[in-house]
Design an enzyme around this catalytic site. Sequence first.
Site, PDB file in Angstrom:
ATOM      1  N   SER A 189      -1.145   3.388  10.583  1.00  0.00           N
ATOM      2  CA  SER A 189      -2.007   2.285  11.331  1.00  0.00           C
ATOM      3  C   SER A 189      -1.068   0.896  10.827  1.00  0.00           C
ATOM      4  O   SER A 189      -0.112   0.737  11.502  1.00  0.00           O
ATOM      5  CB  SER A 189      -3.405   1.863  10.811  1.00  0.00           C
ATOM      6  OG  SER A 189      -3.225   1.193   9.472  1.00  0.00           O
ATOM      7  N   LYS A 197       2.097  -4.571   6.185  1.00  0.00           N
ATOM      8  CA  LYS A 197       3.032  -4.186   5.544  1.00  0.00           C
ATOM      9  C   LYS A 197       3.859  -3.120   5.324  1.00  0.00           C
ATOM     10  O   LYS A 197       4.894  -4.523   4.341  1.00  0.00           O
ATOM     11  CB  LYS A 197       1.484  -2.793   4.519  1.00  0.00           C
ATOM     12  CG  LYS A 197       0.042  -3.478   4.299  1.00  0.00           C
ATOM     13  CD  LYS A 197      -0.286  -4.861   4.262  1.00  0.00           C
ATOM     14  CE  LYS A 197      -0.677  -5.234   2.908  1.00  0.00           C
ATOM     15  NZ  LYS A 197      -0.996  -6.081   1.800  1.00  0.00           N
ATOM     16  N   THR A 211       0.888  -1.089  -0.194  1.00  0.00           N
ATOM     17  CA  THR A 211       0.356   0.238   0.284  1.00  0.00           C
ATOM     18  C   THR A 211       0.947   1.525  -0.259  1.00  0.00           C
ATOM     19  O   THR A 211       2.091   0.965   0.590  1.00  0.00           O
ATOM     20  CB  THR A 211      -0.771  -0.665   1.221  1.00  0.00           C
ATOM     21  OG1 THR A 211      -1.140   1.465   1.774  1.00  0.00           O
ATOM     22  CG2 THR A 211      -0.369   0.033   2.715  1.00  0.00           C
ATOM     23  N   ASN A 260     -16.113   4.390  -2.696  1.00  0.00           N
ATOM     24  CA  ASN A 260     -17.222   3.586  -2.392  1.00  0.00           C
ATOM     25  C   ASN A 260     -18.270   4.057  -1.276  1.00  0.00           C
ATOM     26  O   ASN A 260     -19.120   3.994  -1.256  1.00  0.00           O
ATOM     27  CB  ASN A 260     -16.533   2.178  -2.510  1.00  0.00           C
ATOM     28  CG  ASN A 260     -16.016   2.013  -3.243  1.00  0.00           C
ATOM     29  OD1 ASN A 260     -15.614   2.443  -4.495  1.00  0.00           O
ATOM     30  ND2 ASN A 260     -15.467   0.481  -2.746  1.00  0.00           N
ATOM     31  N   GLU A 320      -3.912  11.444  11.983  1.00  0.00           N
ATOM     32  CA  GLU A 320      -2.968  12.245  10.230  1.00  0.00           C
ATOM     33  C   GLU A 320      -3.307  13.667  10.379  1.00  0.00           C
ATOM     34  O   GLU A 320      -3.808  14.063  11.175  1.00  0.00           O
ATOM     35  CB  GLU A 320      -3.637  10.584   9.699  1.00  0.00           C
ATOM     36  CG  GLU A 320      -5.538  11.980   9.224  1.00  0.00           C
ATOM     37  CD  GLU A 320      -6.056  10.300   8.223  1.00  0.00           C
ATOM     38  OE1 GLU A 320      -6.021   9.999   7.628  1.00  0.00           O
ATOM     39  OE2 GLU A 320      -7.659  11.279   8.243  1.00  0.00           O
ATOM     40  N   TYR A 327      -2.396  -2.033  10.818  1.00  0.00           N
ATOM     41  CA  TYR A 327      -2.194  -2.930   9.526  1.00  0.00           C
ATOM     42  C   TYR A 327      -1.254  -2.421   8.767  1.00  0.00           C
ATOM     43  O   TYR A 327      -0.884  -3.201   7.943  1.00  0.00           O
ATOM     44  CB  TYR A 327      -4.206  -1.842   9.415  1.00  0.00           C
ATOM     45  CG  TYR A 327      -3.830  -2.056   7.090  1.00  0.00           C
ATOM     46  CD1 TYR A 327      -3.530  -3.549   6.876  1.00  0.00           C
ATOM     47  CD2 TYR A 327      -3.841  -1.404   7.009  1.00  0.00           C
ATOM     48  CE1 TYR A 327      -3.575  -3.677   5.374  1.00  0.00           C
ATOM     49  CE2 TYR A 327      -3.774  -0.837   5.346  1.00  0.00           C
ATOM     50  CZ  TYR A 327      -3.456  -2.572   4.749  1.00  0.00           C
ATOM     51  OH  TYR A 327      -3.296  -2.647   3.471  1.00  0.00           O
ATOM     52  N   HIS A 328      -1.463  -0.912   8.345  1.00  0.00           N
ATOM     53  CA  HIS A 328      -0.111  -0.372   8.025  1.00  0.00           C
ATOM     54  C   HIS A 328       1.478  -0.568   8.012  1.00  0.00           C
ATOM     55  O   HIS A 328       2.125  -1.126   6.466  1.00  0.00           O
ATOM     56  CB  HIS A 328       0.050   1.167   7.224  1.00  0.00           C
ATOM     57  CG  HIS A 328      -1.330   2.026   6.593  1.00  0.00           C
ATOM     58  ND1 HIS A 328      -2.334   1.875   7.685  1.00  0.00           N
ATOM     59  CD2 HIS A 328      -1.951   1.412   5.832  1.00  0.00           C
ATOM     60  CE1 HIS A 328      -3.605   2.511   6.314  1.00  0.00           C
ATOM     61  NE2 HIS A 328      -2.485   2.345   5.150  1.00  0.00           N
TER      62      HIS A 328
END
Lengths: 358, 358
Positions: free
Chosen positions: B164, B170, B124, B220, B303, B166-167
Site C-alpha cells: 500500500s 515505511k 512493518t 481486534n 494482494e 502507507y507501506h
Amino acid sequence: MKVLILGGNGYLGQATAEYLRANGFQVTSIDSDIKSTWMKQMGVSPLIEPEVDYDIGDAKFLREEYYAGIDAVVHYAEQPSAPFSMYTDKAGFDTVYNNITTTLDIILNVRKVNPACHIVKLGTMGEYGTPGVDIPEGYFTYHDRGGEDVVRSKRMLFPKQPGSLYHTTKVMDSDMIEFGCRVWGLKATDLHQGVVYGSETDEMRVTRFYYDAVFGTVLNRFVVQAAMGMPLTVYGKGGQTRGYLNIRDTLQCVRLAIENPPKQGEYRVLNQFTQTFSVQRLAEIVKRVTGANITSIPNPRKEMEDHYYWASNEGFKQLGLRPHLLDDSVIEQMVELAKLYADRVDEKRIRPEVRWVK
Amino acid sequence: MKVLILGGNGYLGQATAEYLRANGFQVTSIDSDIKSTWMKQMGVSPLIEPEVDYDIGDAKFLREEYYAGIDAVVHYAEQPSAPFSMYTDKAGFDTVYNNITTTLDIILNVRKVNPACHIVKLGTMGEYGTPGVDIPEGYFTYHDRGGEDVVRSKRMLFPKQPGSLYHTTKVMDSDMIEFGCRVWGLKATDLHQGVVYGSETDEMRVTRFYYDAVFGTVLNRFVVQAAMGMPLTVYGKGGQTRGYLNIRDTLQCVRLAIENPPKQGEYRVLNQFTQTFSVQRLAEIVKRVTGANITSIPNPRKEMEDHYYWASNEGFKQLGLRPHLLDDSVIEQMVELAKLYADRVDEKRIRPEVRWVK
C-alpha cells in the site's frame, strides 16, 4: 507522440524538449524555475543559459489537464545536486520535499487522468551506489535458503546504496513508482542514468551549462578548469568510478524509452550510460587533450575512492542505442566553448564547500 | 535511560510510554494528535480512549532541545493505516508528507544535536510484502554472476515489495534511516513489526483500541465482531499470511532494542513478530473460542490470497524475548472488553470501504 516534460528548463530538460520537438513529437514543457532559487542560495549561476520554450508551472501541484491525452511524461523536475542536498538541513529538507511530492503528484495524476501514460523517470546510477559487486539492470533473481528442501526463487529489485540525501530521494521515487506499477497497474521506465557531459546537441549549438561544484558534473567542471588554466581538481585518490554518457545519448535514450514503452503494469529499469571511467582517468584524458595539470584535493564526500565497479547496460544496446563515445573532439569543443564564456567563470565556485560529514 | 517517544498518544505509543515509565525509564512523550483529524476524515473513532501523559508537539518540526541528552528516540509518529493511505489522493499525499518529513526531521535532529542517540523506528513486516521466498532479517548476501572468474559477494538489504502507499512510506523511511547510519554514522534499529493484537498490558488495564476497517488491526476487529454477534469478515480466500504479536511483546521488543543498541553507524533490522497466521486461521481460532460465524467478503485490497510465507525472527530470540503466544484467554478477555463497550461500536465502520484499485 504527445509528451509532457517536467523540469523543462534544466540542462537535460531543455535539450530533451528541443530534440523531441525537432523529431516530430508534440511537446509541452513545464518548469517552476525553483532551481534558480536554489542556485542563488548556493551563490552560483550557470555558465550558459539558453532560452527555450516552456511554461511556468510547478510539477508538484500540476493541473490534471496536463496529463490528458499524452503518451509519456518525462520527469526531470527534481533537485538534482548531491552537494546541495547535503548543504544545510533546510536544503536537505527542500530536496526531499520537492523530489518526493513531485514524483507522487505524477503517479497520482497519471493514475487518475491517464493510466496508459508512460512515466519516464530520470533516475541515476547513483541509486545503486558502489556495492562492490556487478550491478544488474534493476532486477536480479533471489534464491532463498531452502526450508523444506525447496529453494524458492523470485525476480526482485537490486538493493540500493545511495551516497547522498539527493540520491536517497531518487531511491524513494523509485519505491513509489514501482508501487504504482505493481499495485495500480501504471507503466514506467526508470532511467538509471550515469554522469552526463557535453554542451552541444543537434538542436542546440550550446546547451545550458553548469561548471560549479554544486550543480556542475565532473567532466564539465574539468574542461572549465582546463580552459581557465587551472589545475583539474580530483577528490581524494580519484578512483571513484561511475558510468558516463554524452548528453546526445541522454536524448537518444529518452526517445528510445518513449518509443518502446513497457507493457501496462510494468516497472522497467534501464541503466543509461555508455562508458565507465574513474575520476582520475577522466582527468588524465582532459590533461592529454589540453595540457592541464591534475591536483588532488581532500574529498568532501564520504565515498570509496578505490573500488570495483561494473554495471550492465544491455537494455539500451538491445533497443538500438548508437553511443557517442568520449573522444578528444568533444573535449576540445567544450574547452573552446568554456573559453568563449571565460569572463563568466567564478573560480571560487569550482571549489567544493559542502562536506558530507561535518 | 532517557527516551523520547514520538506518536505517544496512539495504541502503541501510549502503552510503550506507560511501560517504559513503569520500568524506570525517563520518558518524554509527544503527539500532535493529527490522527484524530484523520479519524474524523474517515468517520471513525476509537472504541476505547484512555488518557495518558504526553505533550502536544508536532514530530515533523520538533524543537532540537527534545533530542539533547536522550539515549533513544522511539518513532511511532506516522500515519499508520494502509486503507487511509489508499482512500483519496489527499489522504495518500498526507500519508507520504507526514511520514517522510517526520522521519527526516528525526535523523536531521539526531545528527545535529545528539548523534549517539539510538533511533528506534517502528517499521512493518509489510515492507517486505509477500515475496514468495523466505524473508531474512533485513539483510542477505548477494553473489554476483562472476565476471573475470571471480564471484563477488556483498551483504545487502533484502528488497521490499510494499502493498500500500502507507507501506511504501515505511520503505522510504527505511531508505533515509539506513542512509543516515551508513553515511552520517547514526545508529538505528528498524523494527519490522507484524500485526499487533491485544487490549491489555501490565500498566494499562485497557489500551487504546481501534476496531474499524481503517485503523483497526484484524484480530481486534474479529473480536469486536464476535462480541457483537456479527460474522467474522474474511477478505477473499483468507489465505493472507502475516506475522503477529501481542502488544505486550511490542513493549518487550522496544525495550530490548533500547537496552541493546546497535553500534554507532549500524542500521539494524529486527523482525518483530512471534507467530504467523493466515487470516482464515485467525478467524477459525476466534470462531472456536466464541462460536462466531465466518463469512468471506470481496477483498478490497490488491494482494495474494493464497501464498507461501516464512520470515526469520531470530534476532529477538537471541535478545531474550519471551513471547506471549496467542491463546484462548487473550481472545476471551478481548471479547469481554468489547462487550463492555458494545454501545460504542458502529457496525458500519467495520465494513471495508477503501478499494486498492478503483
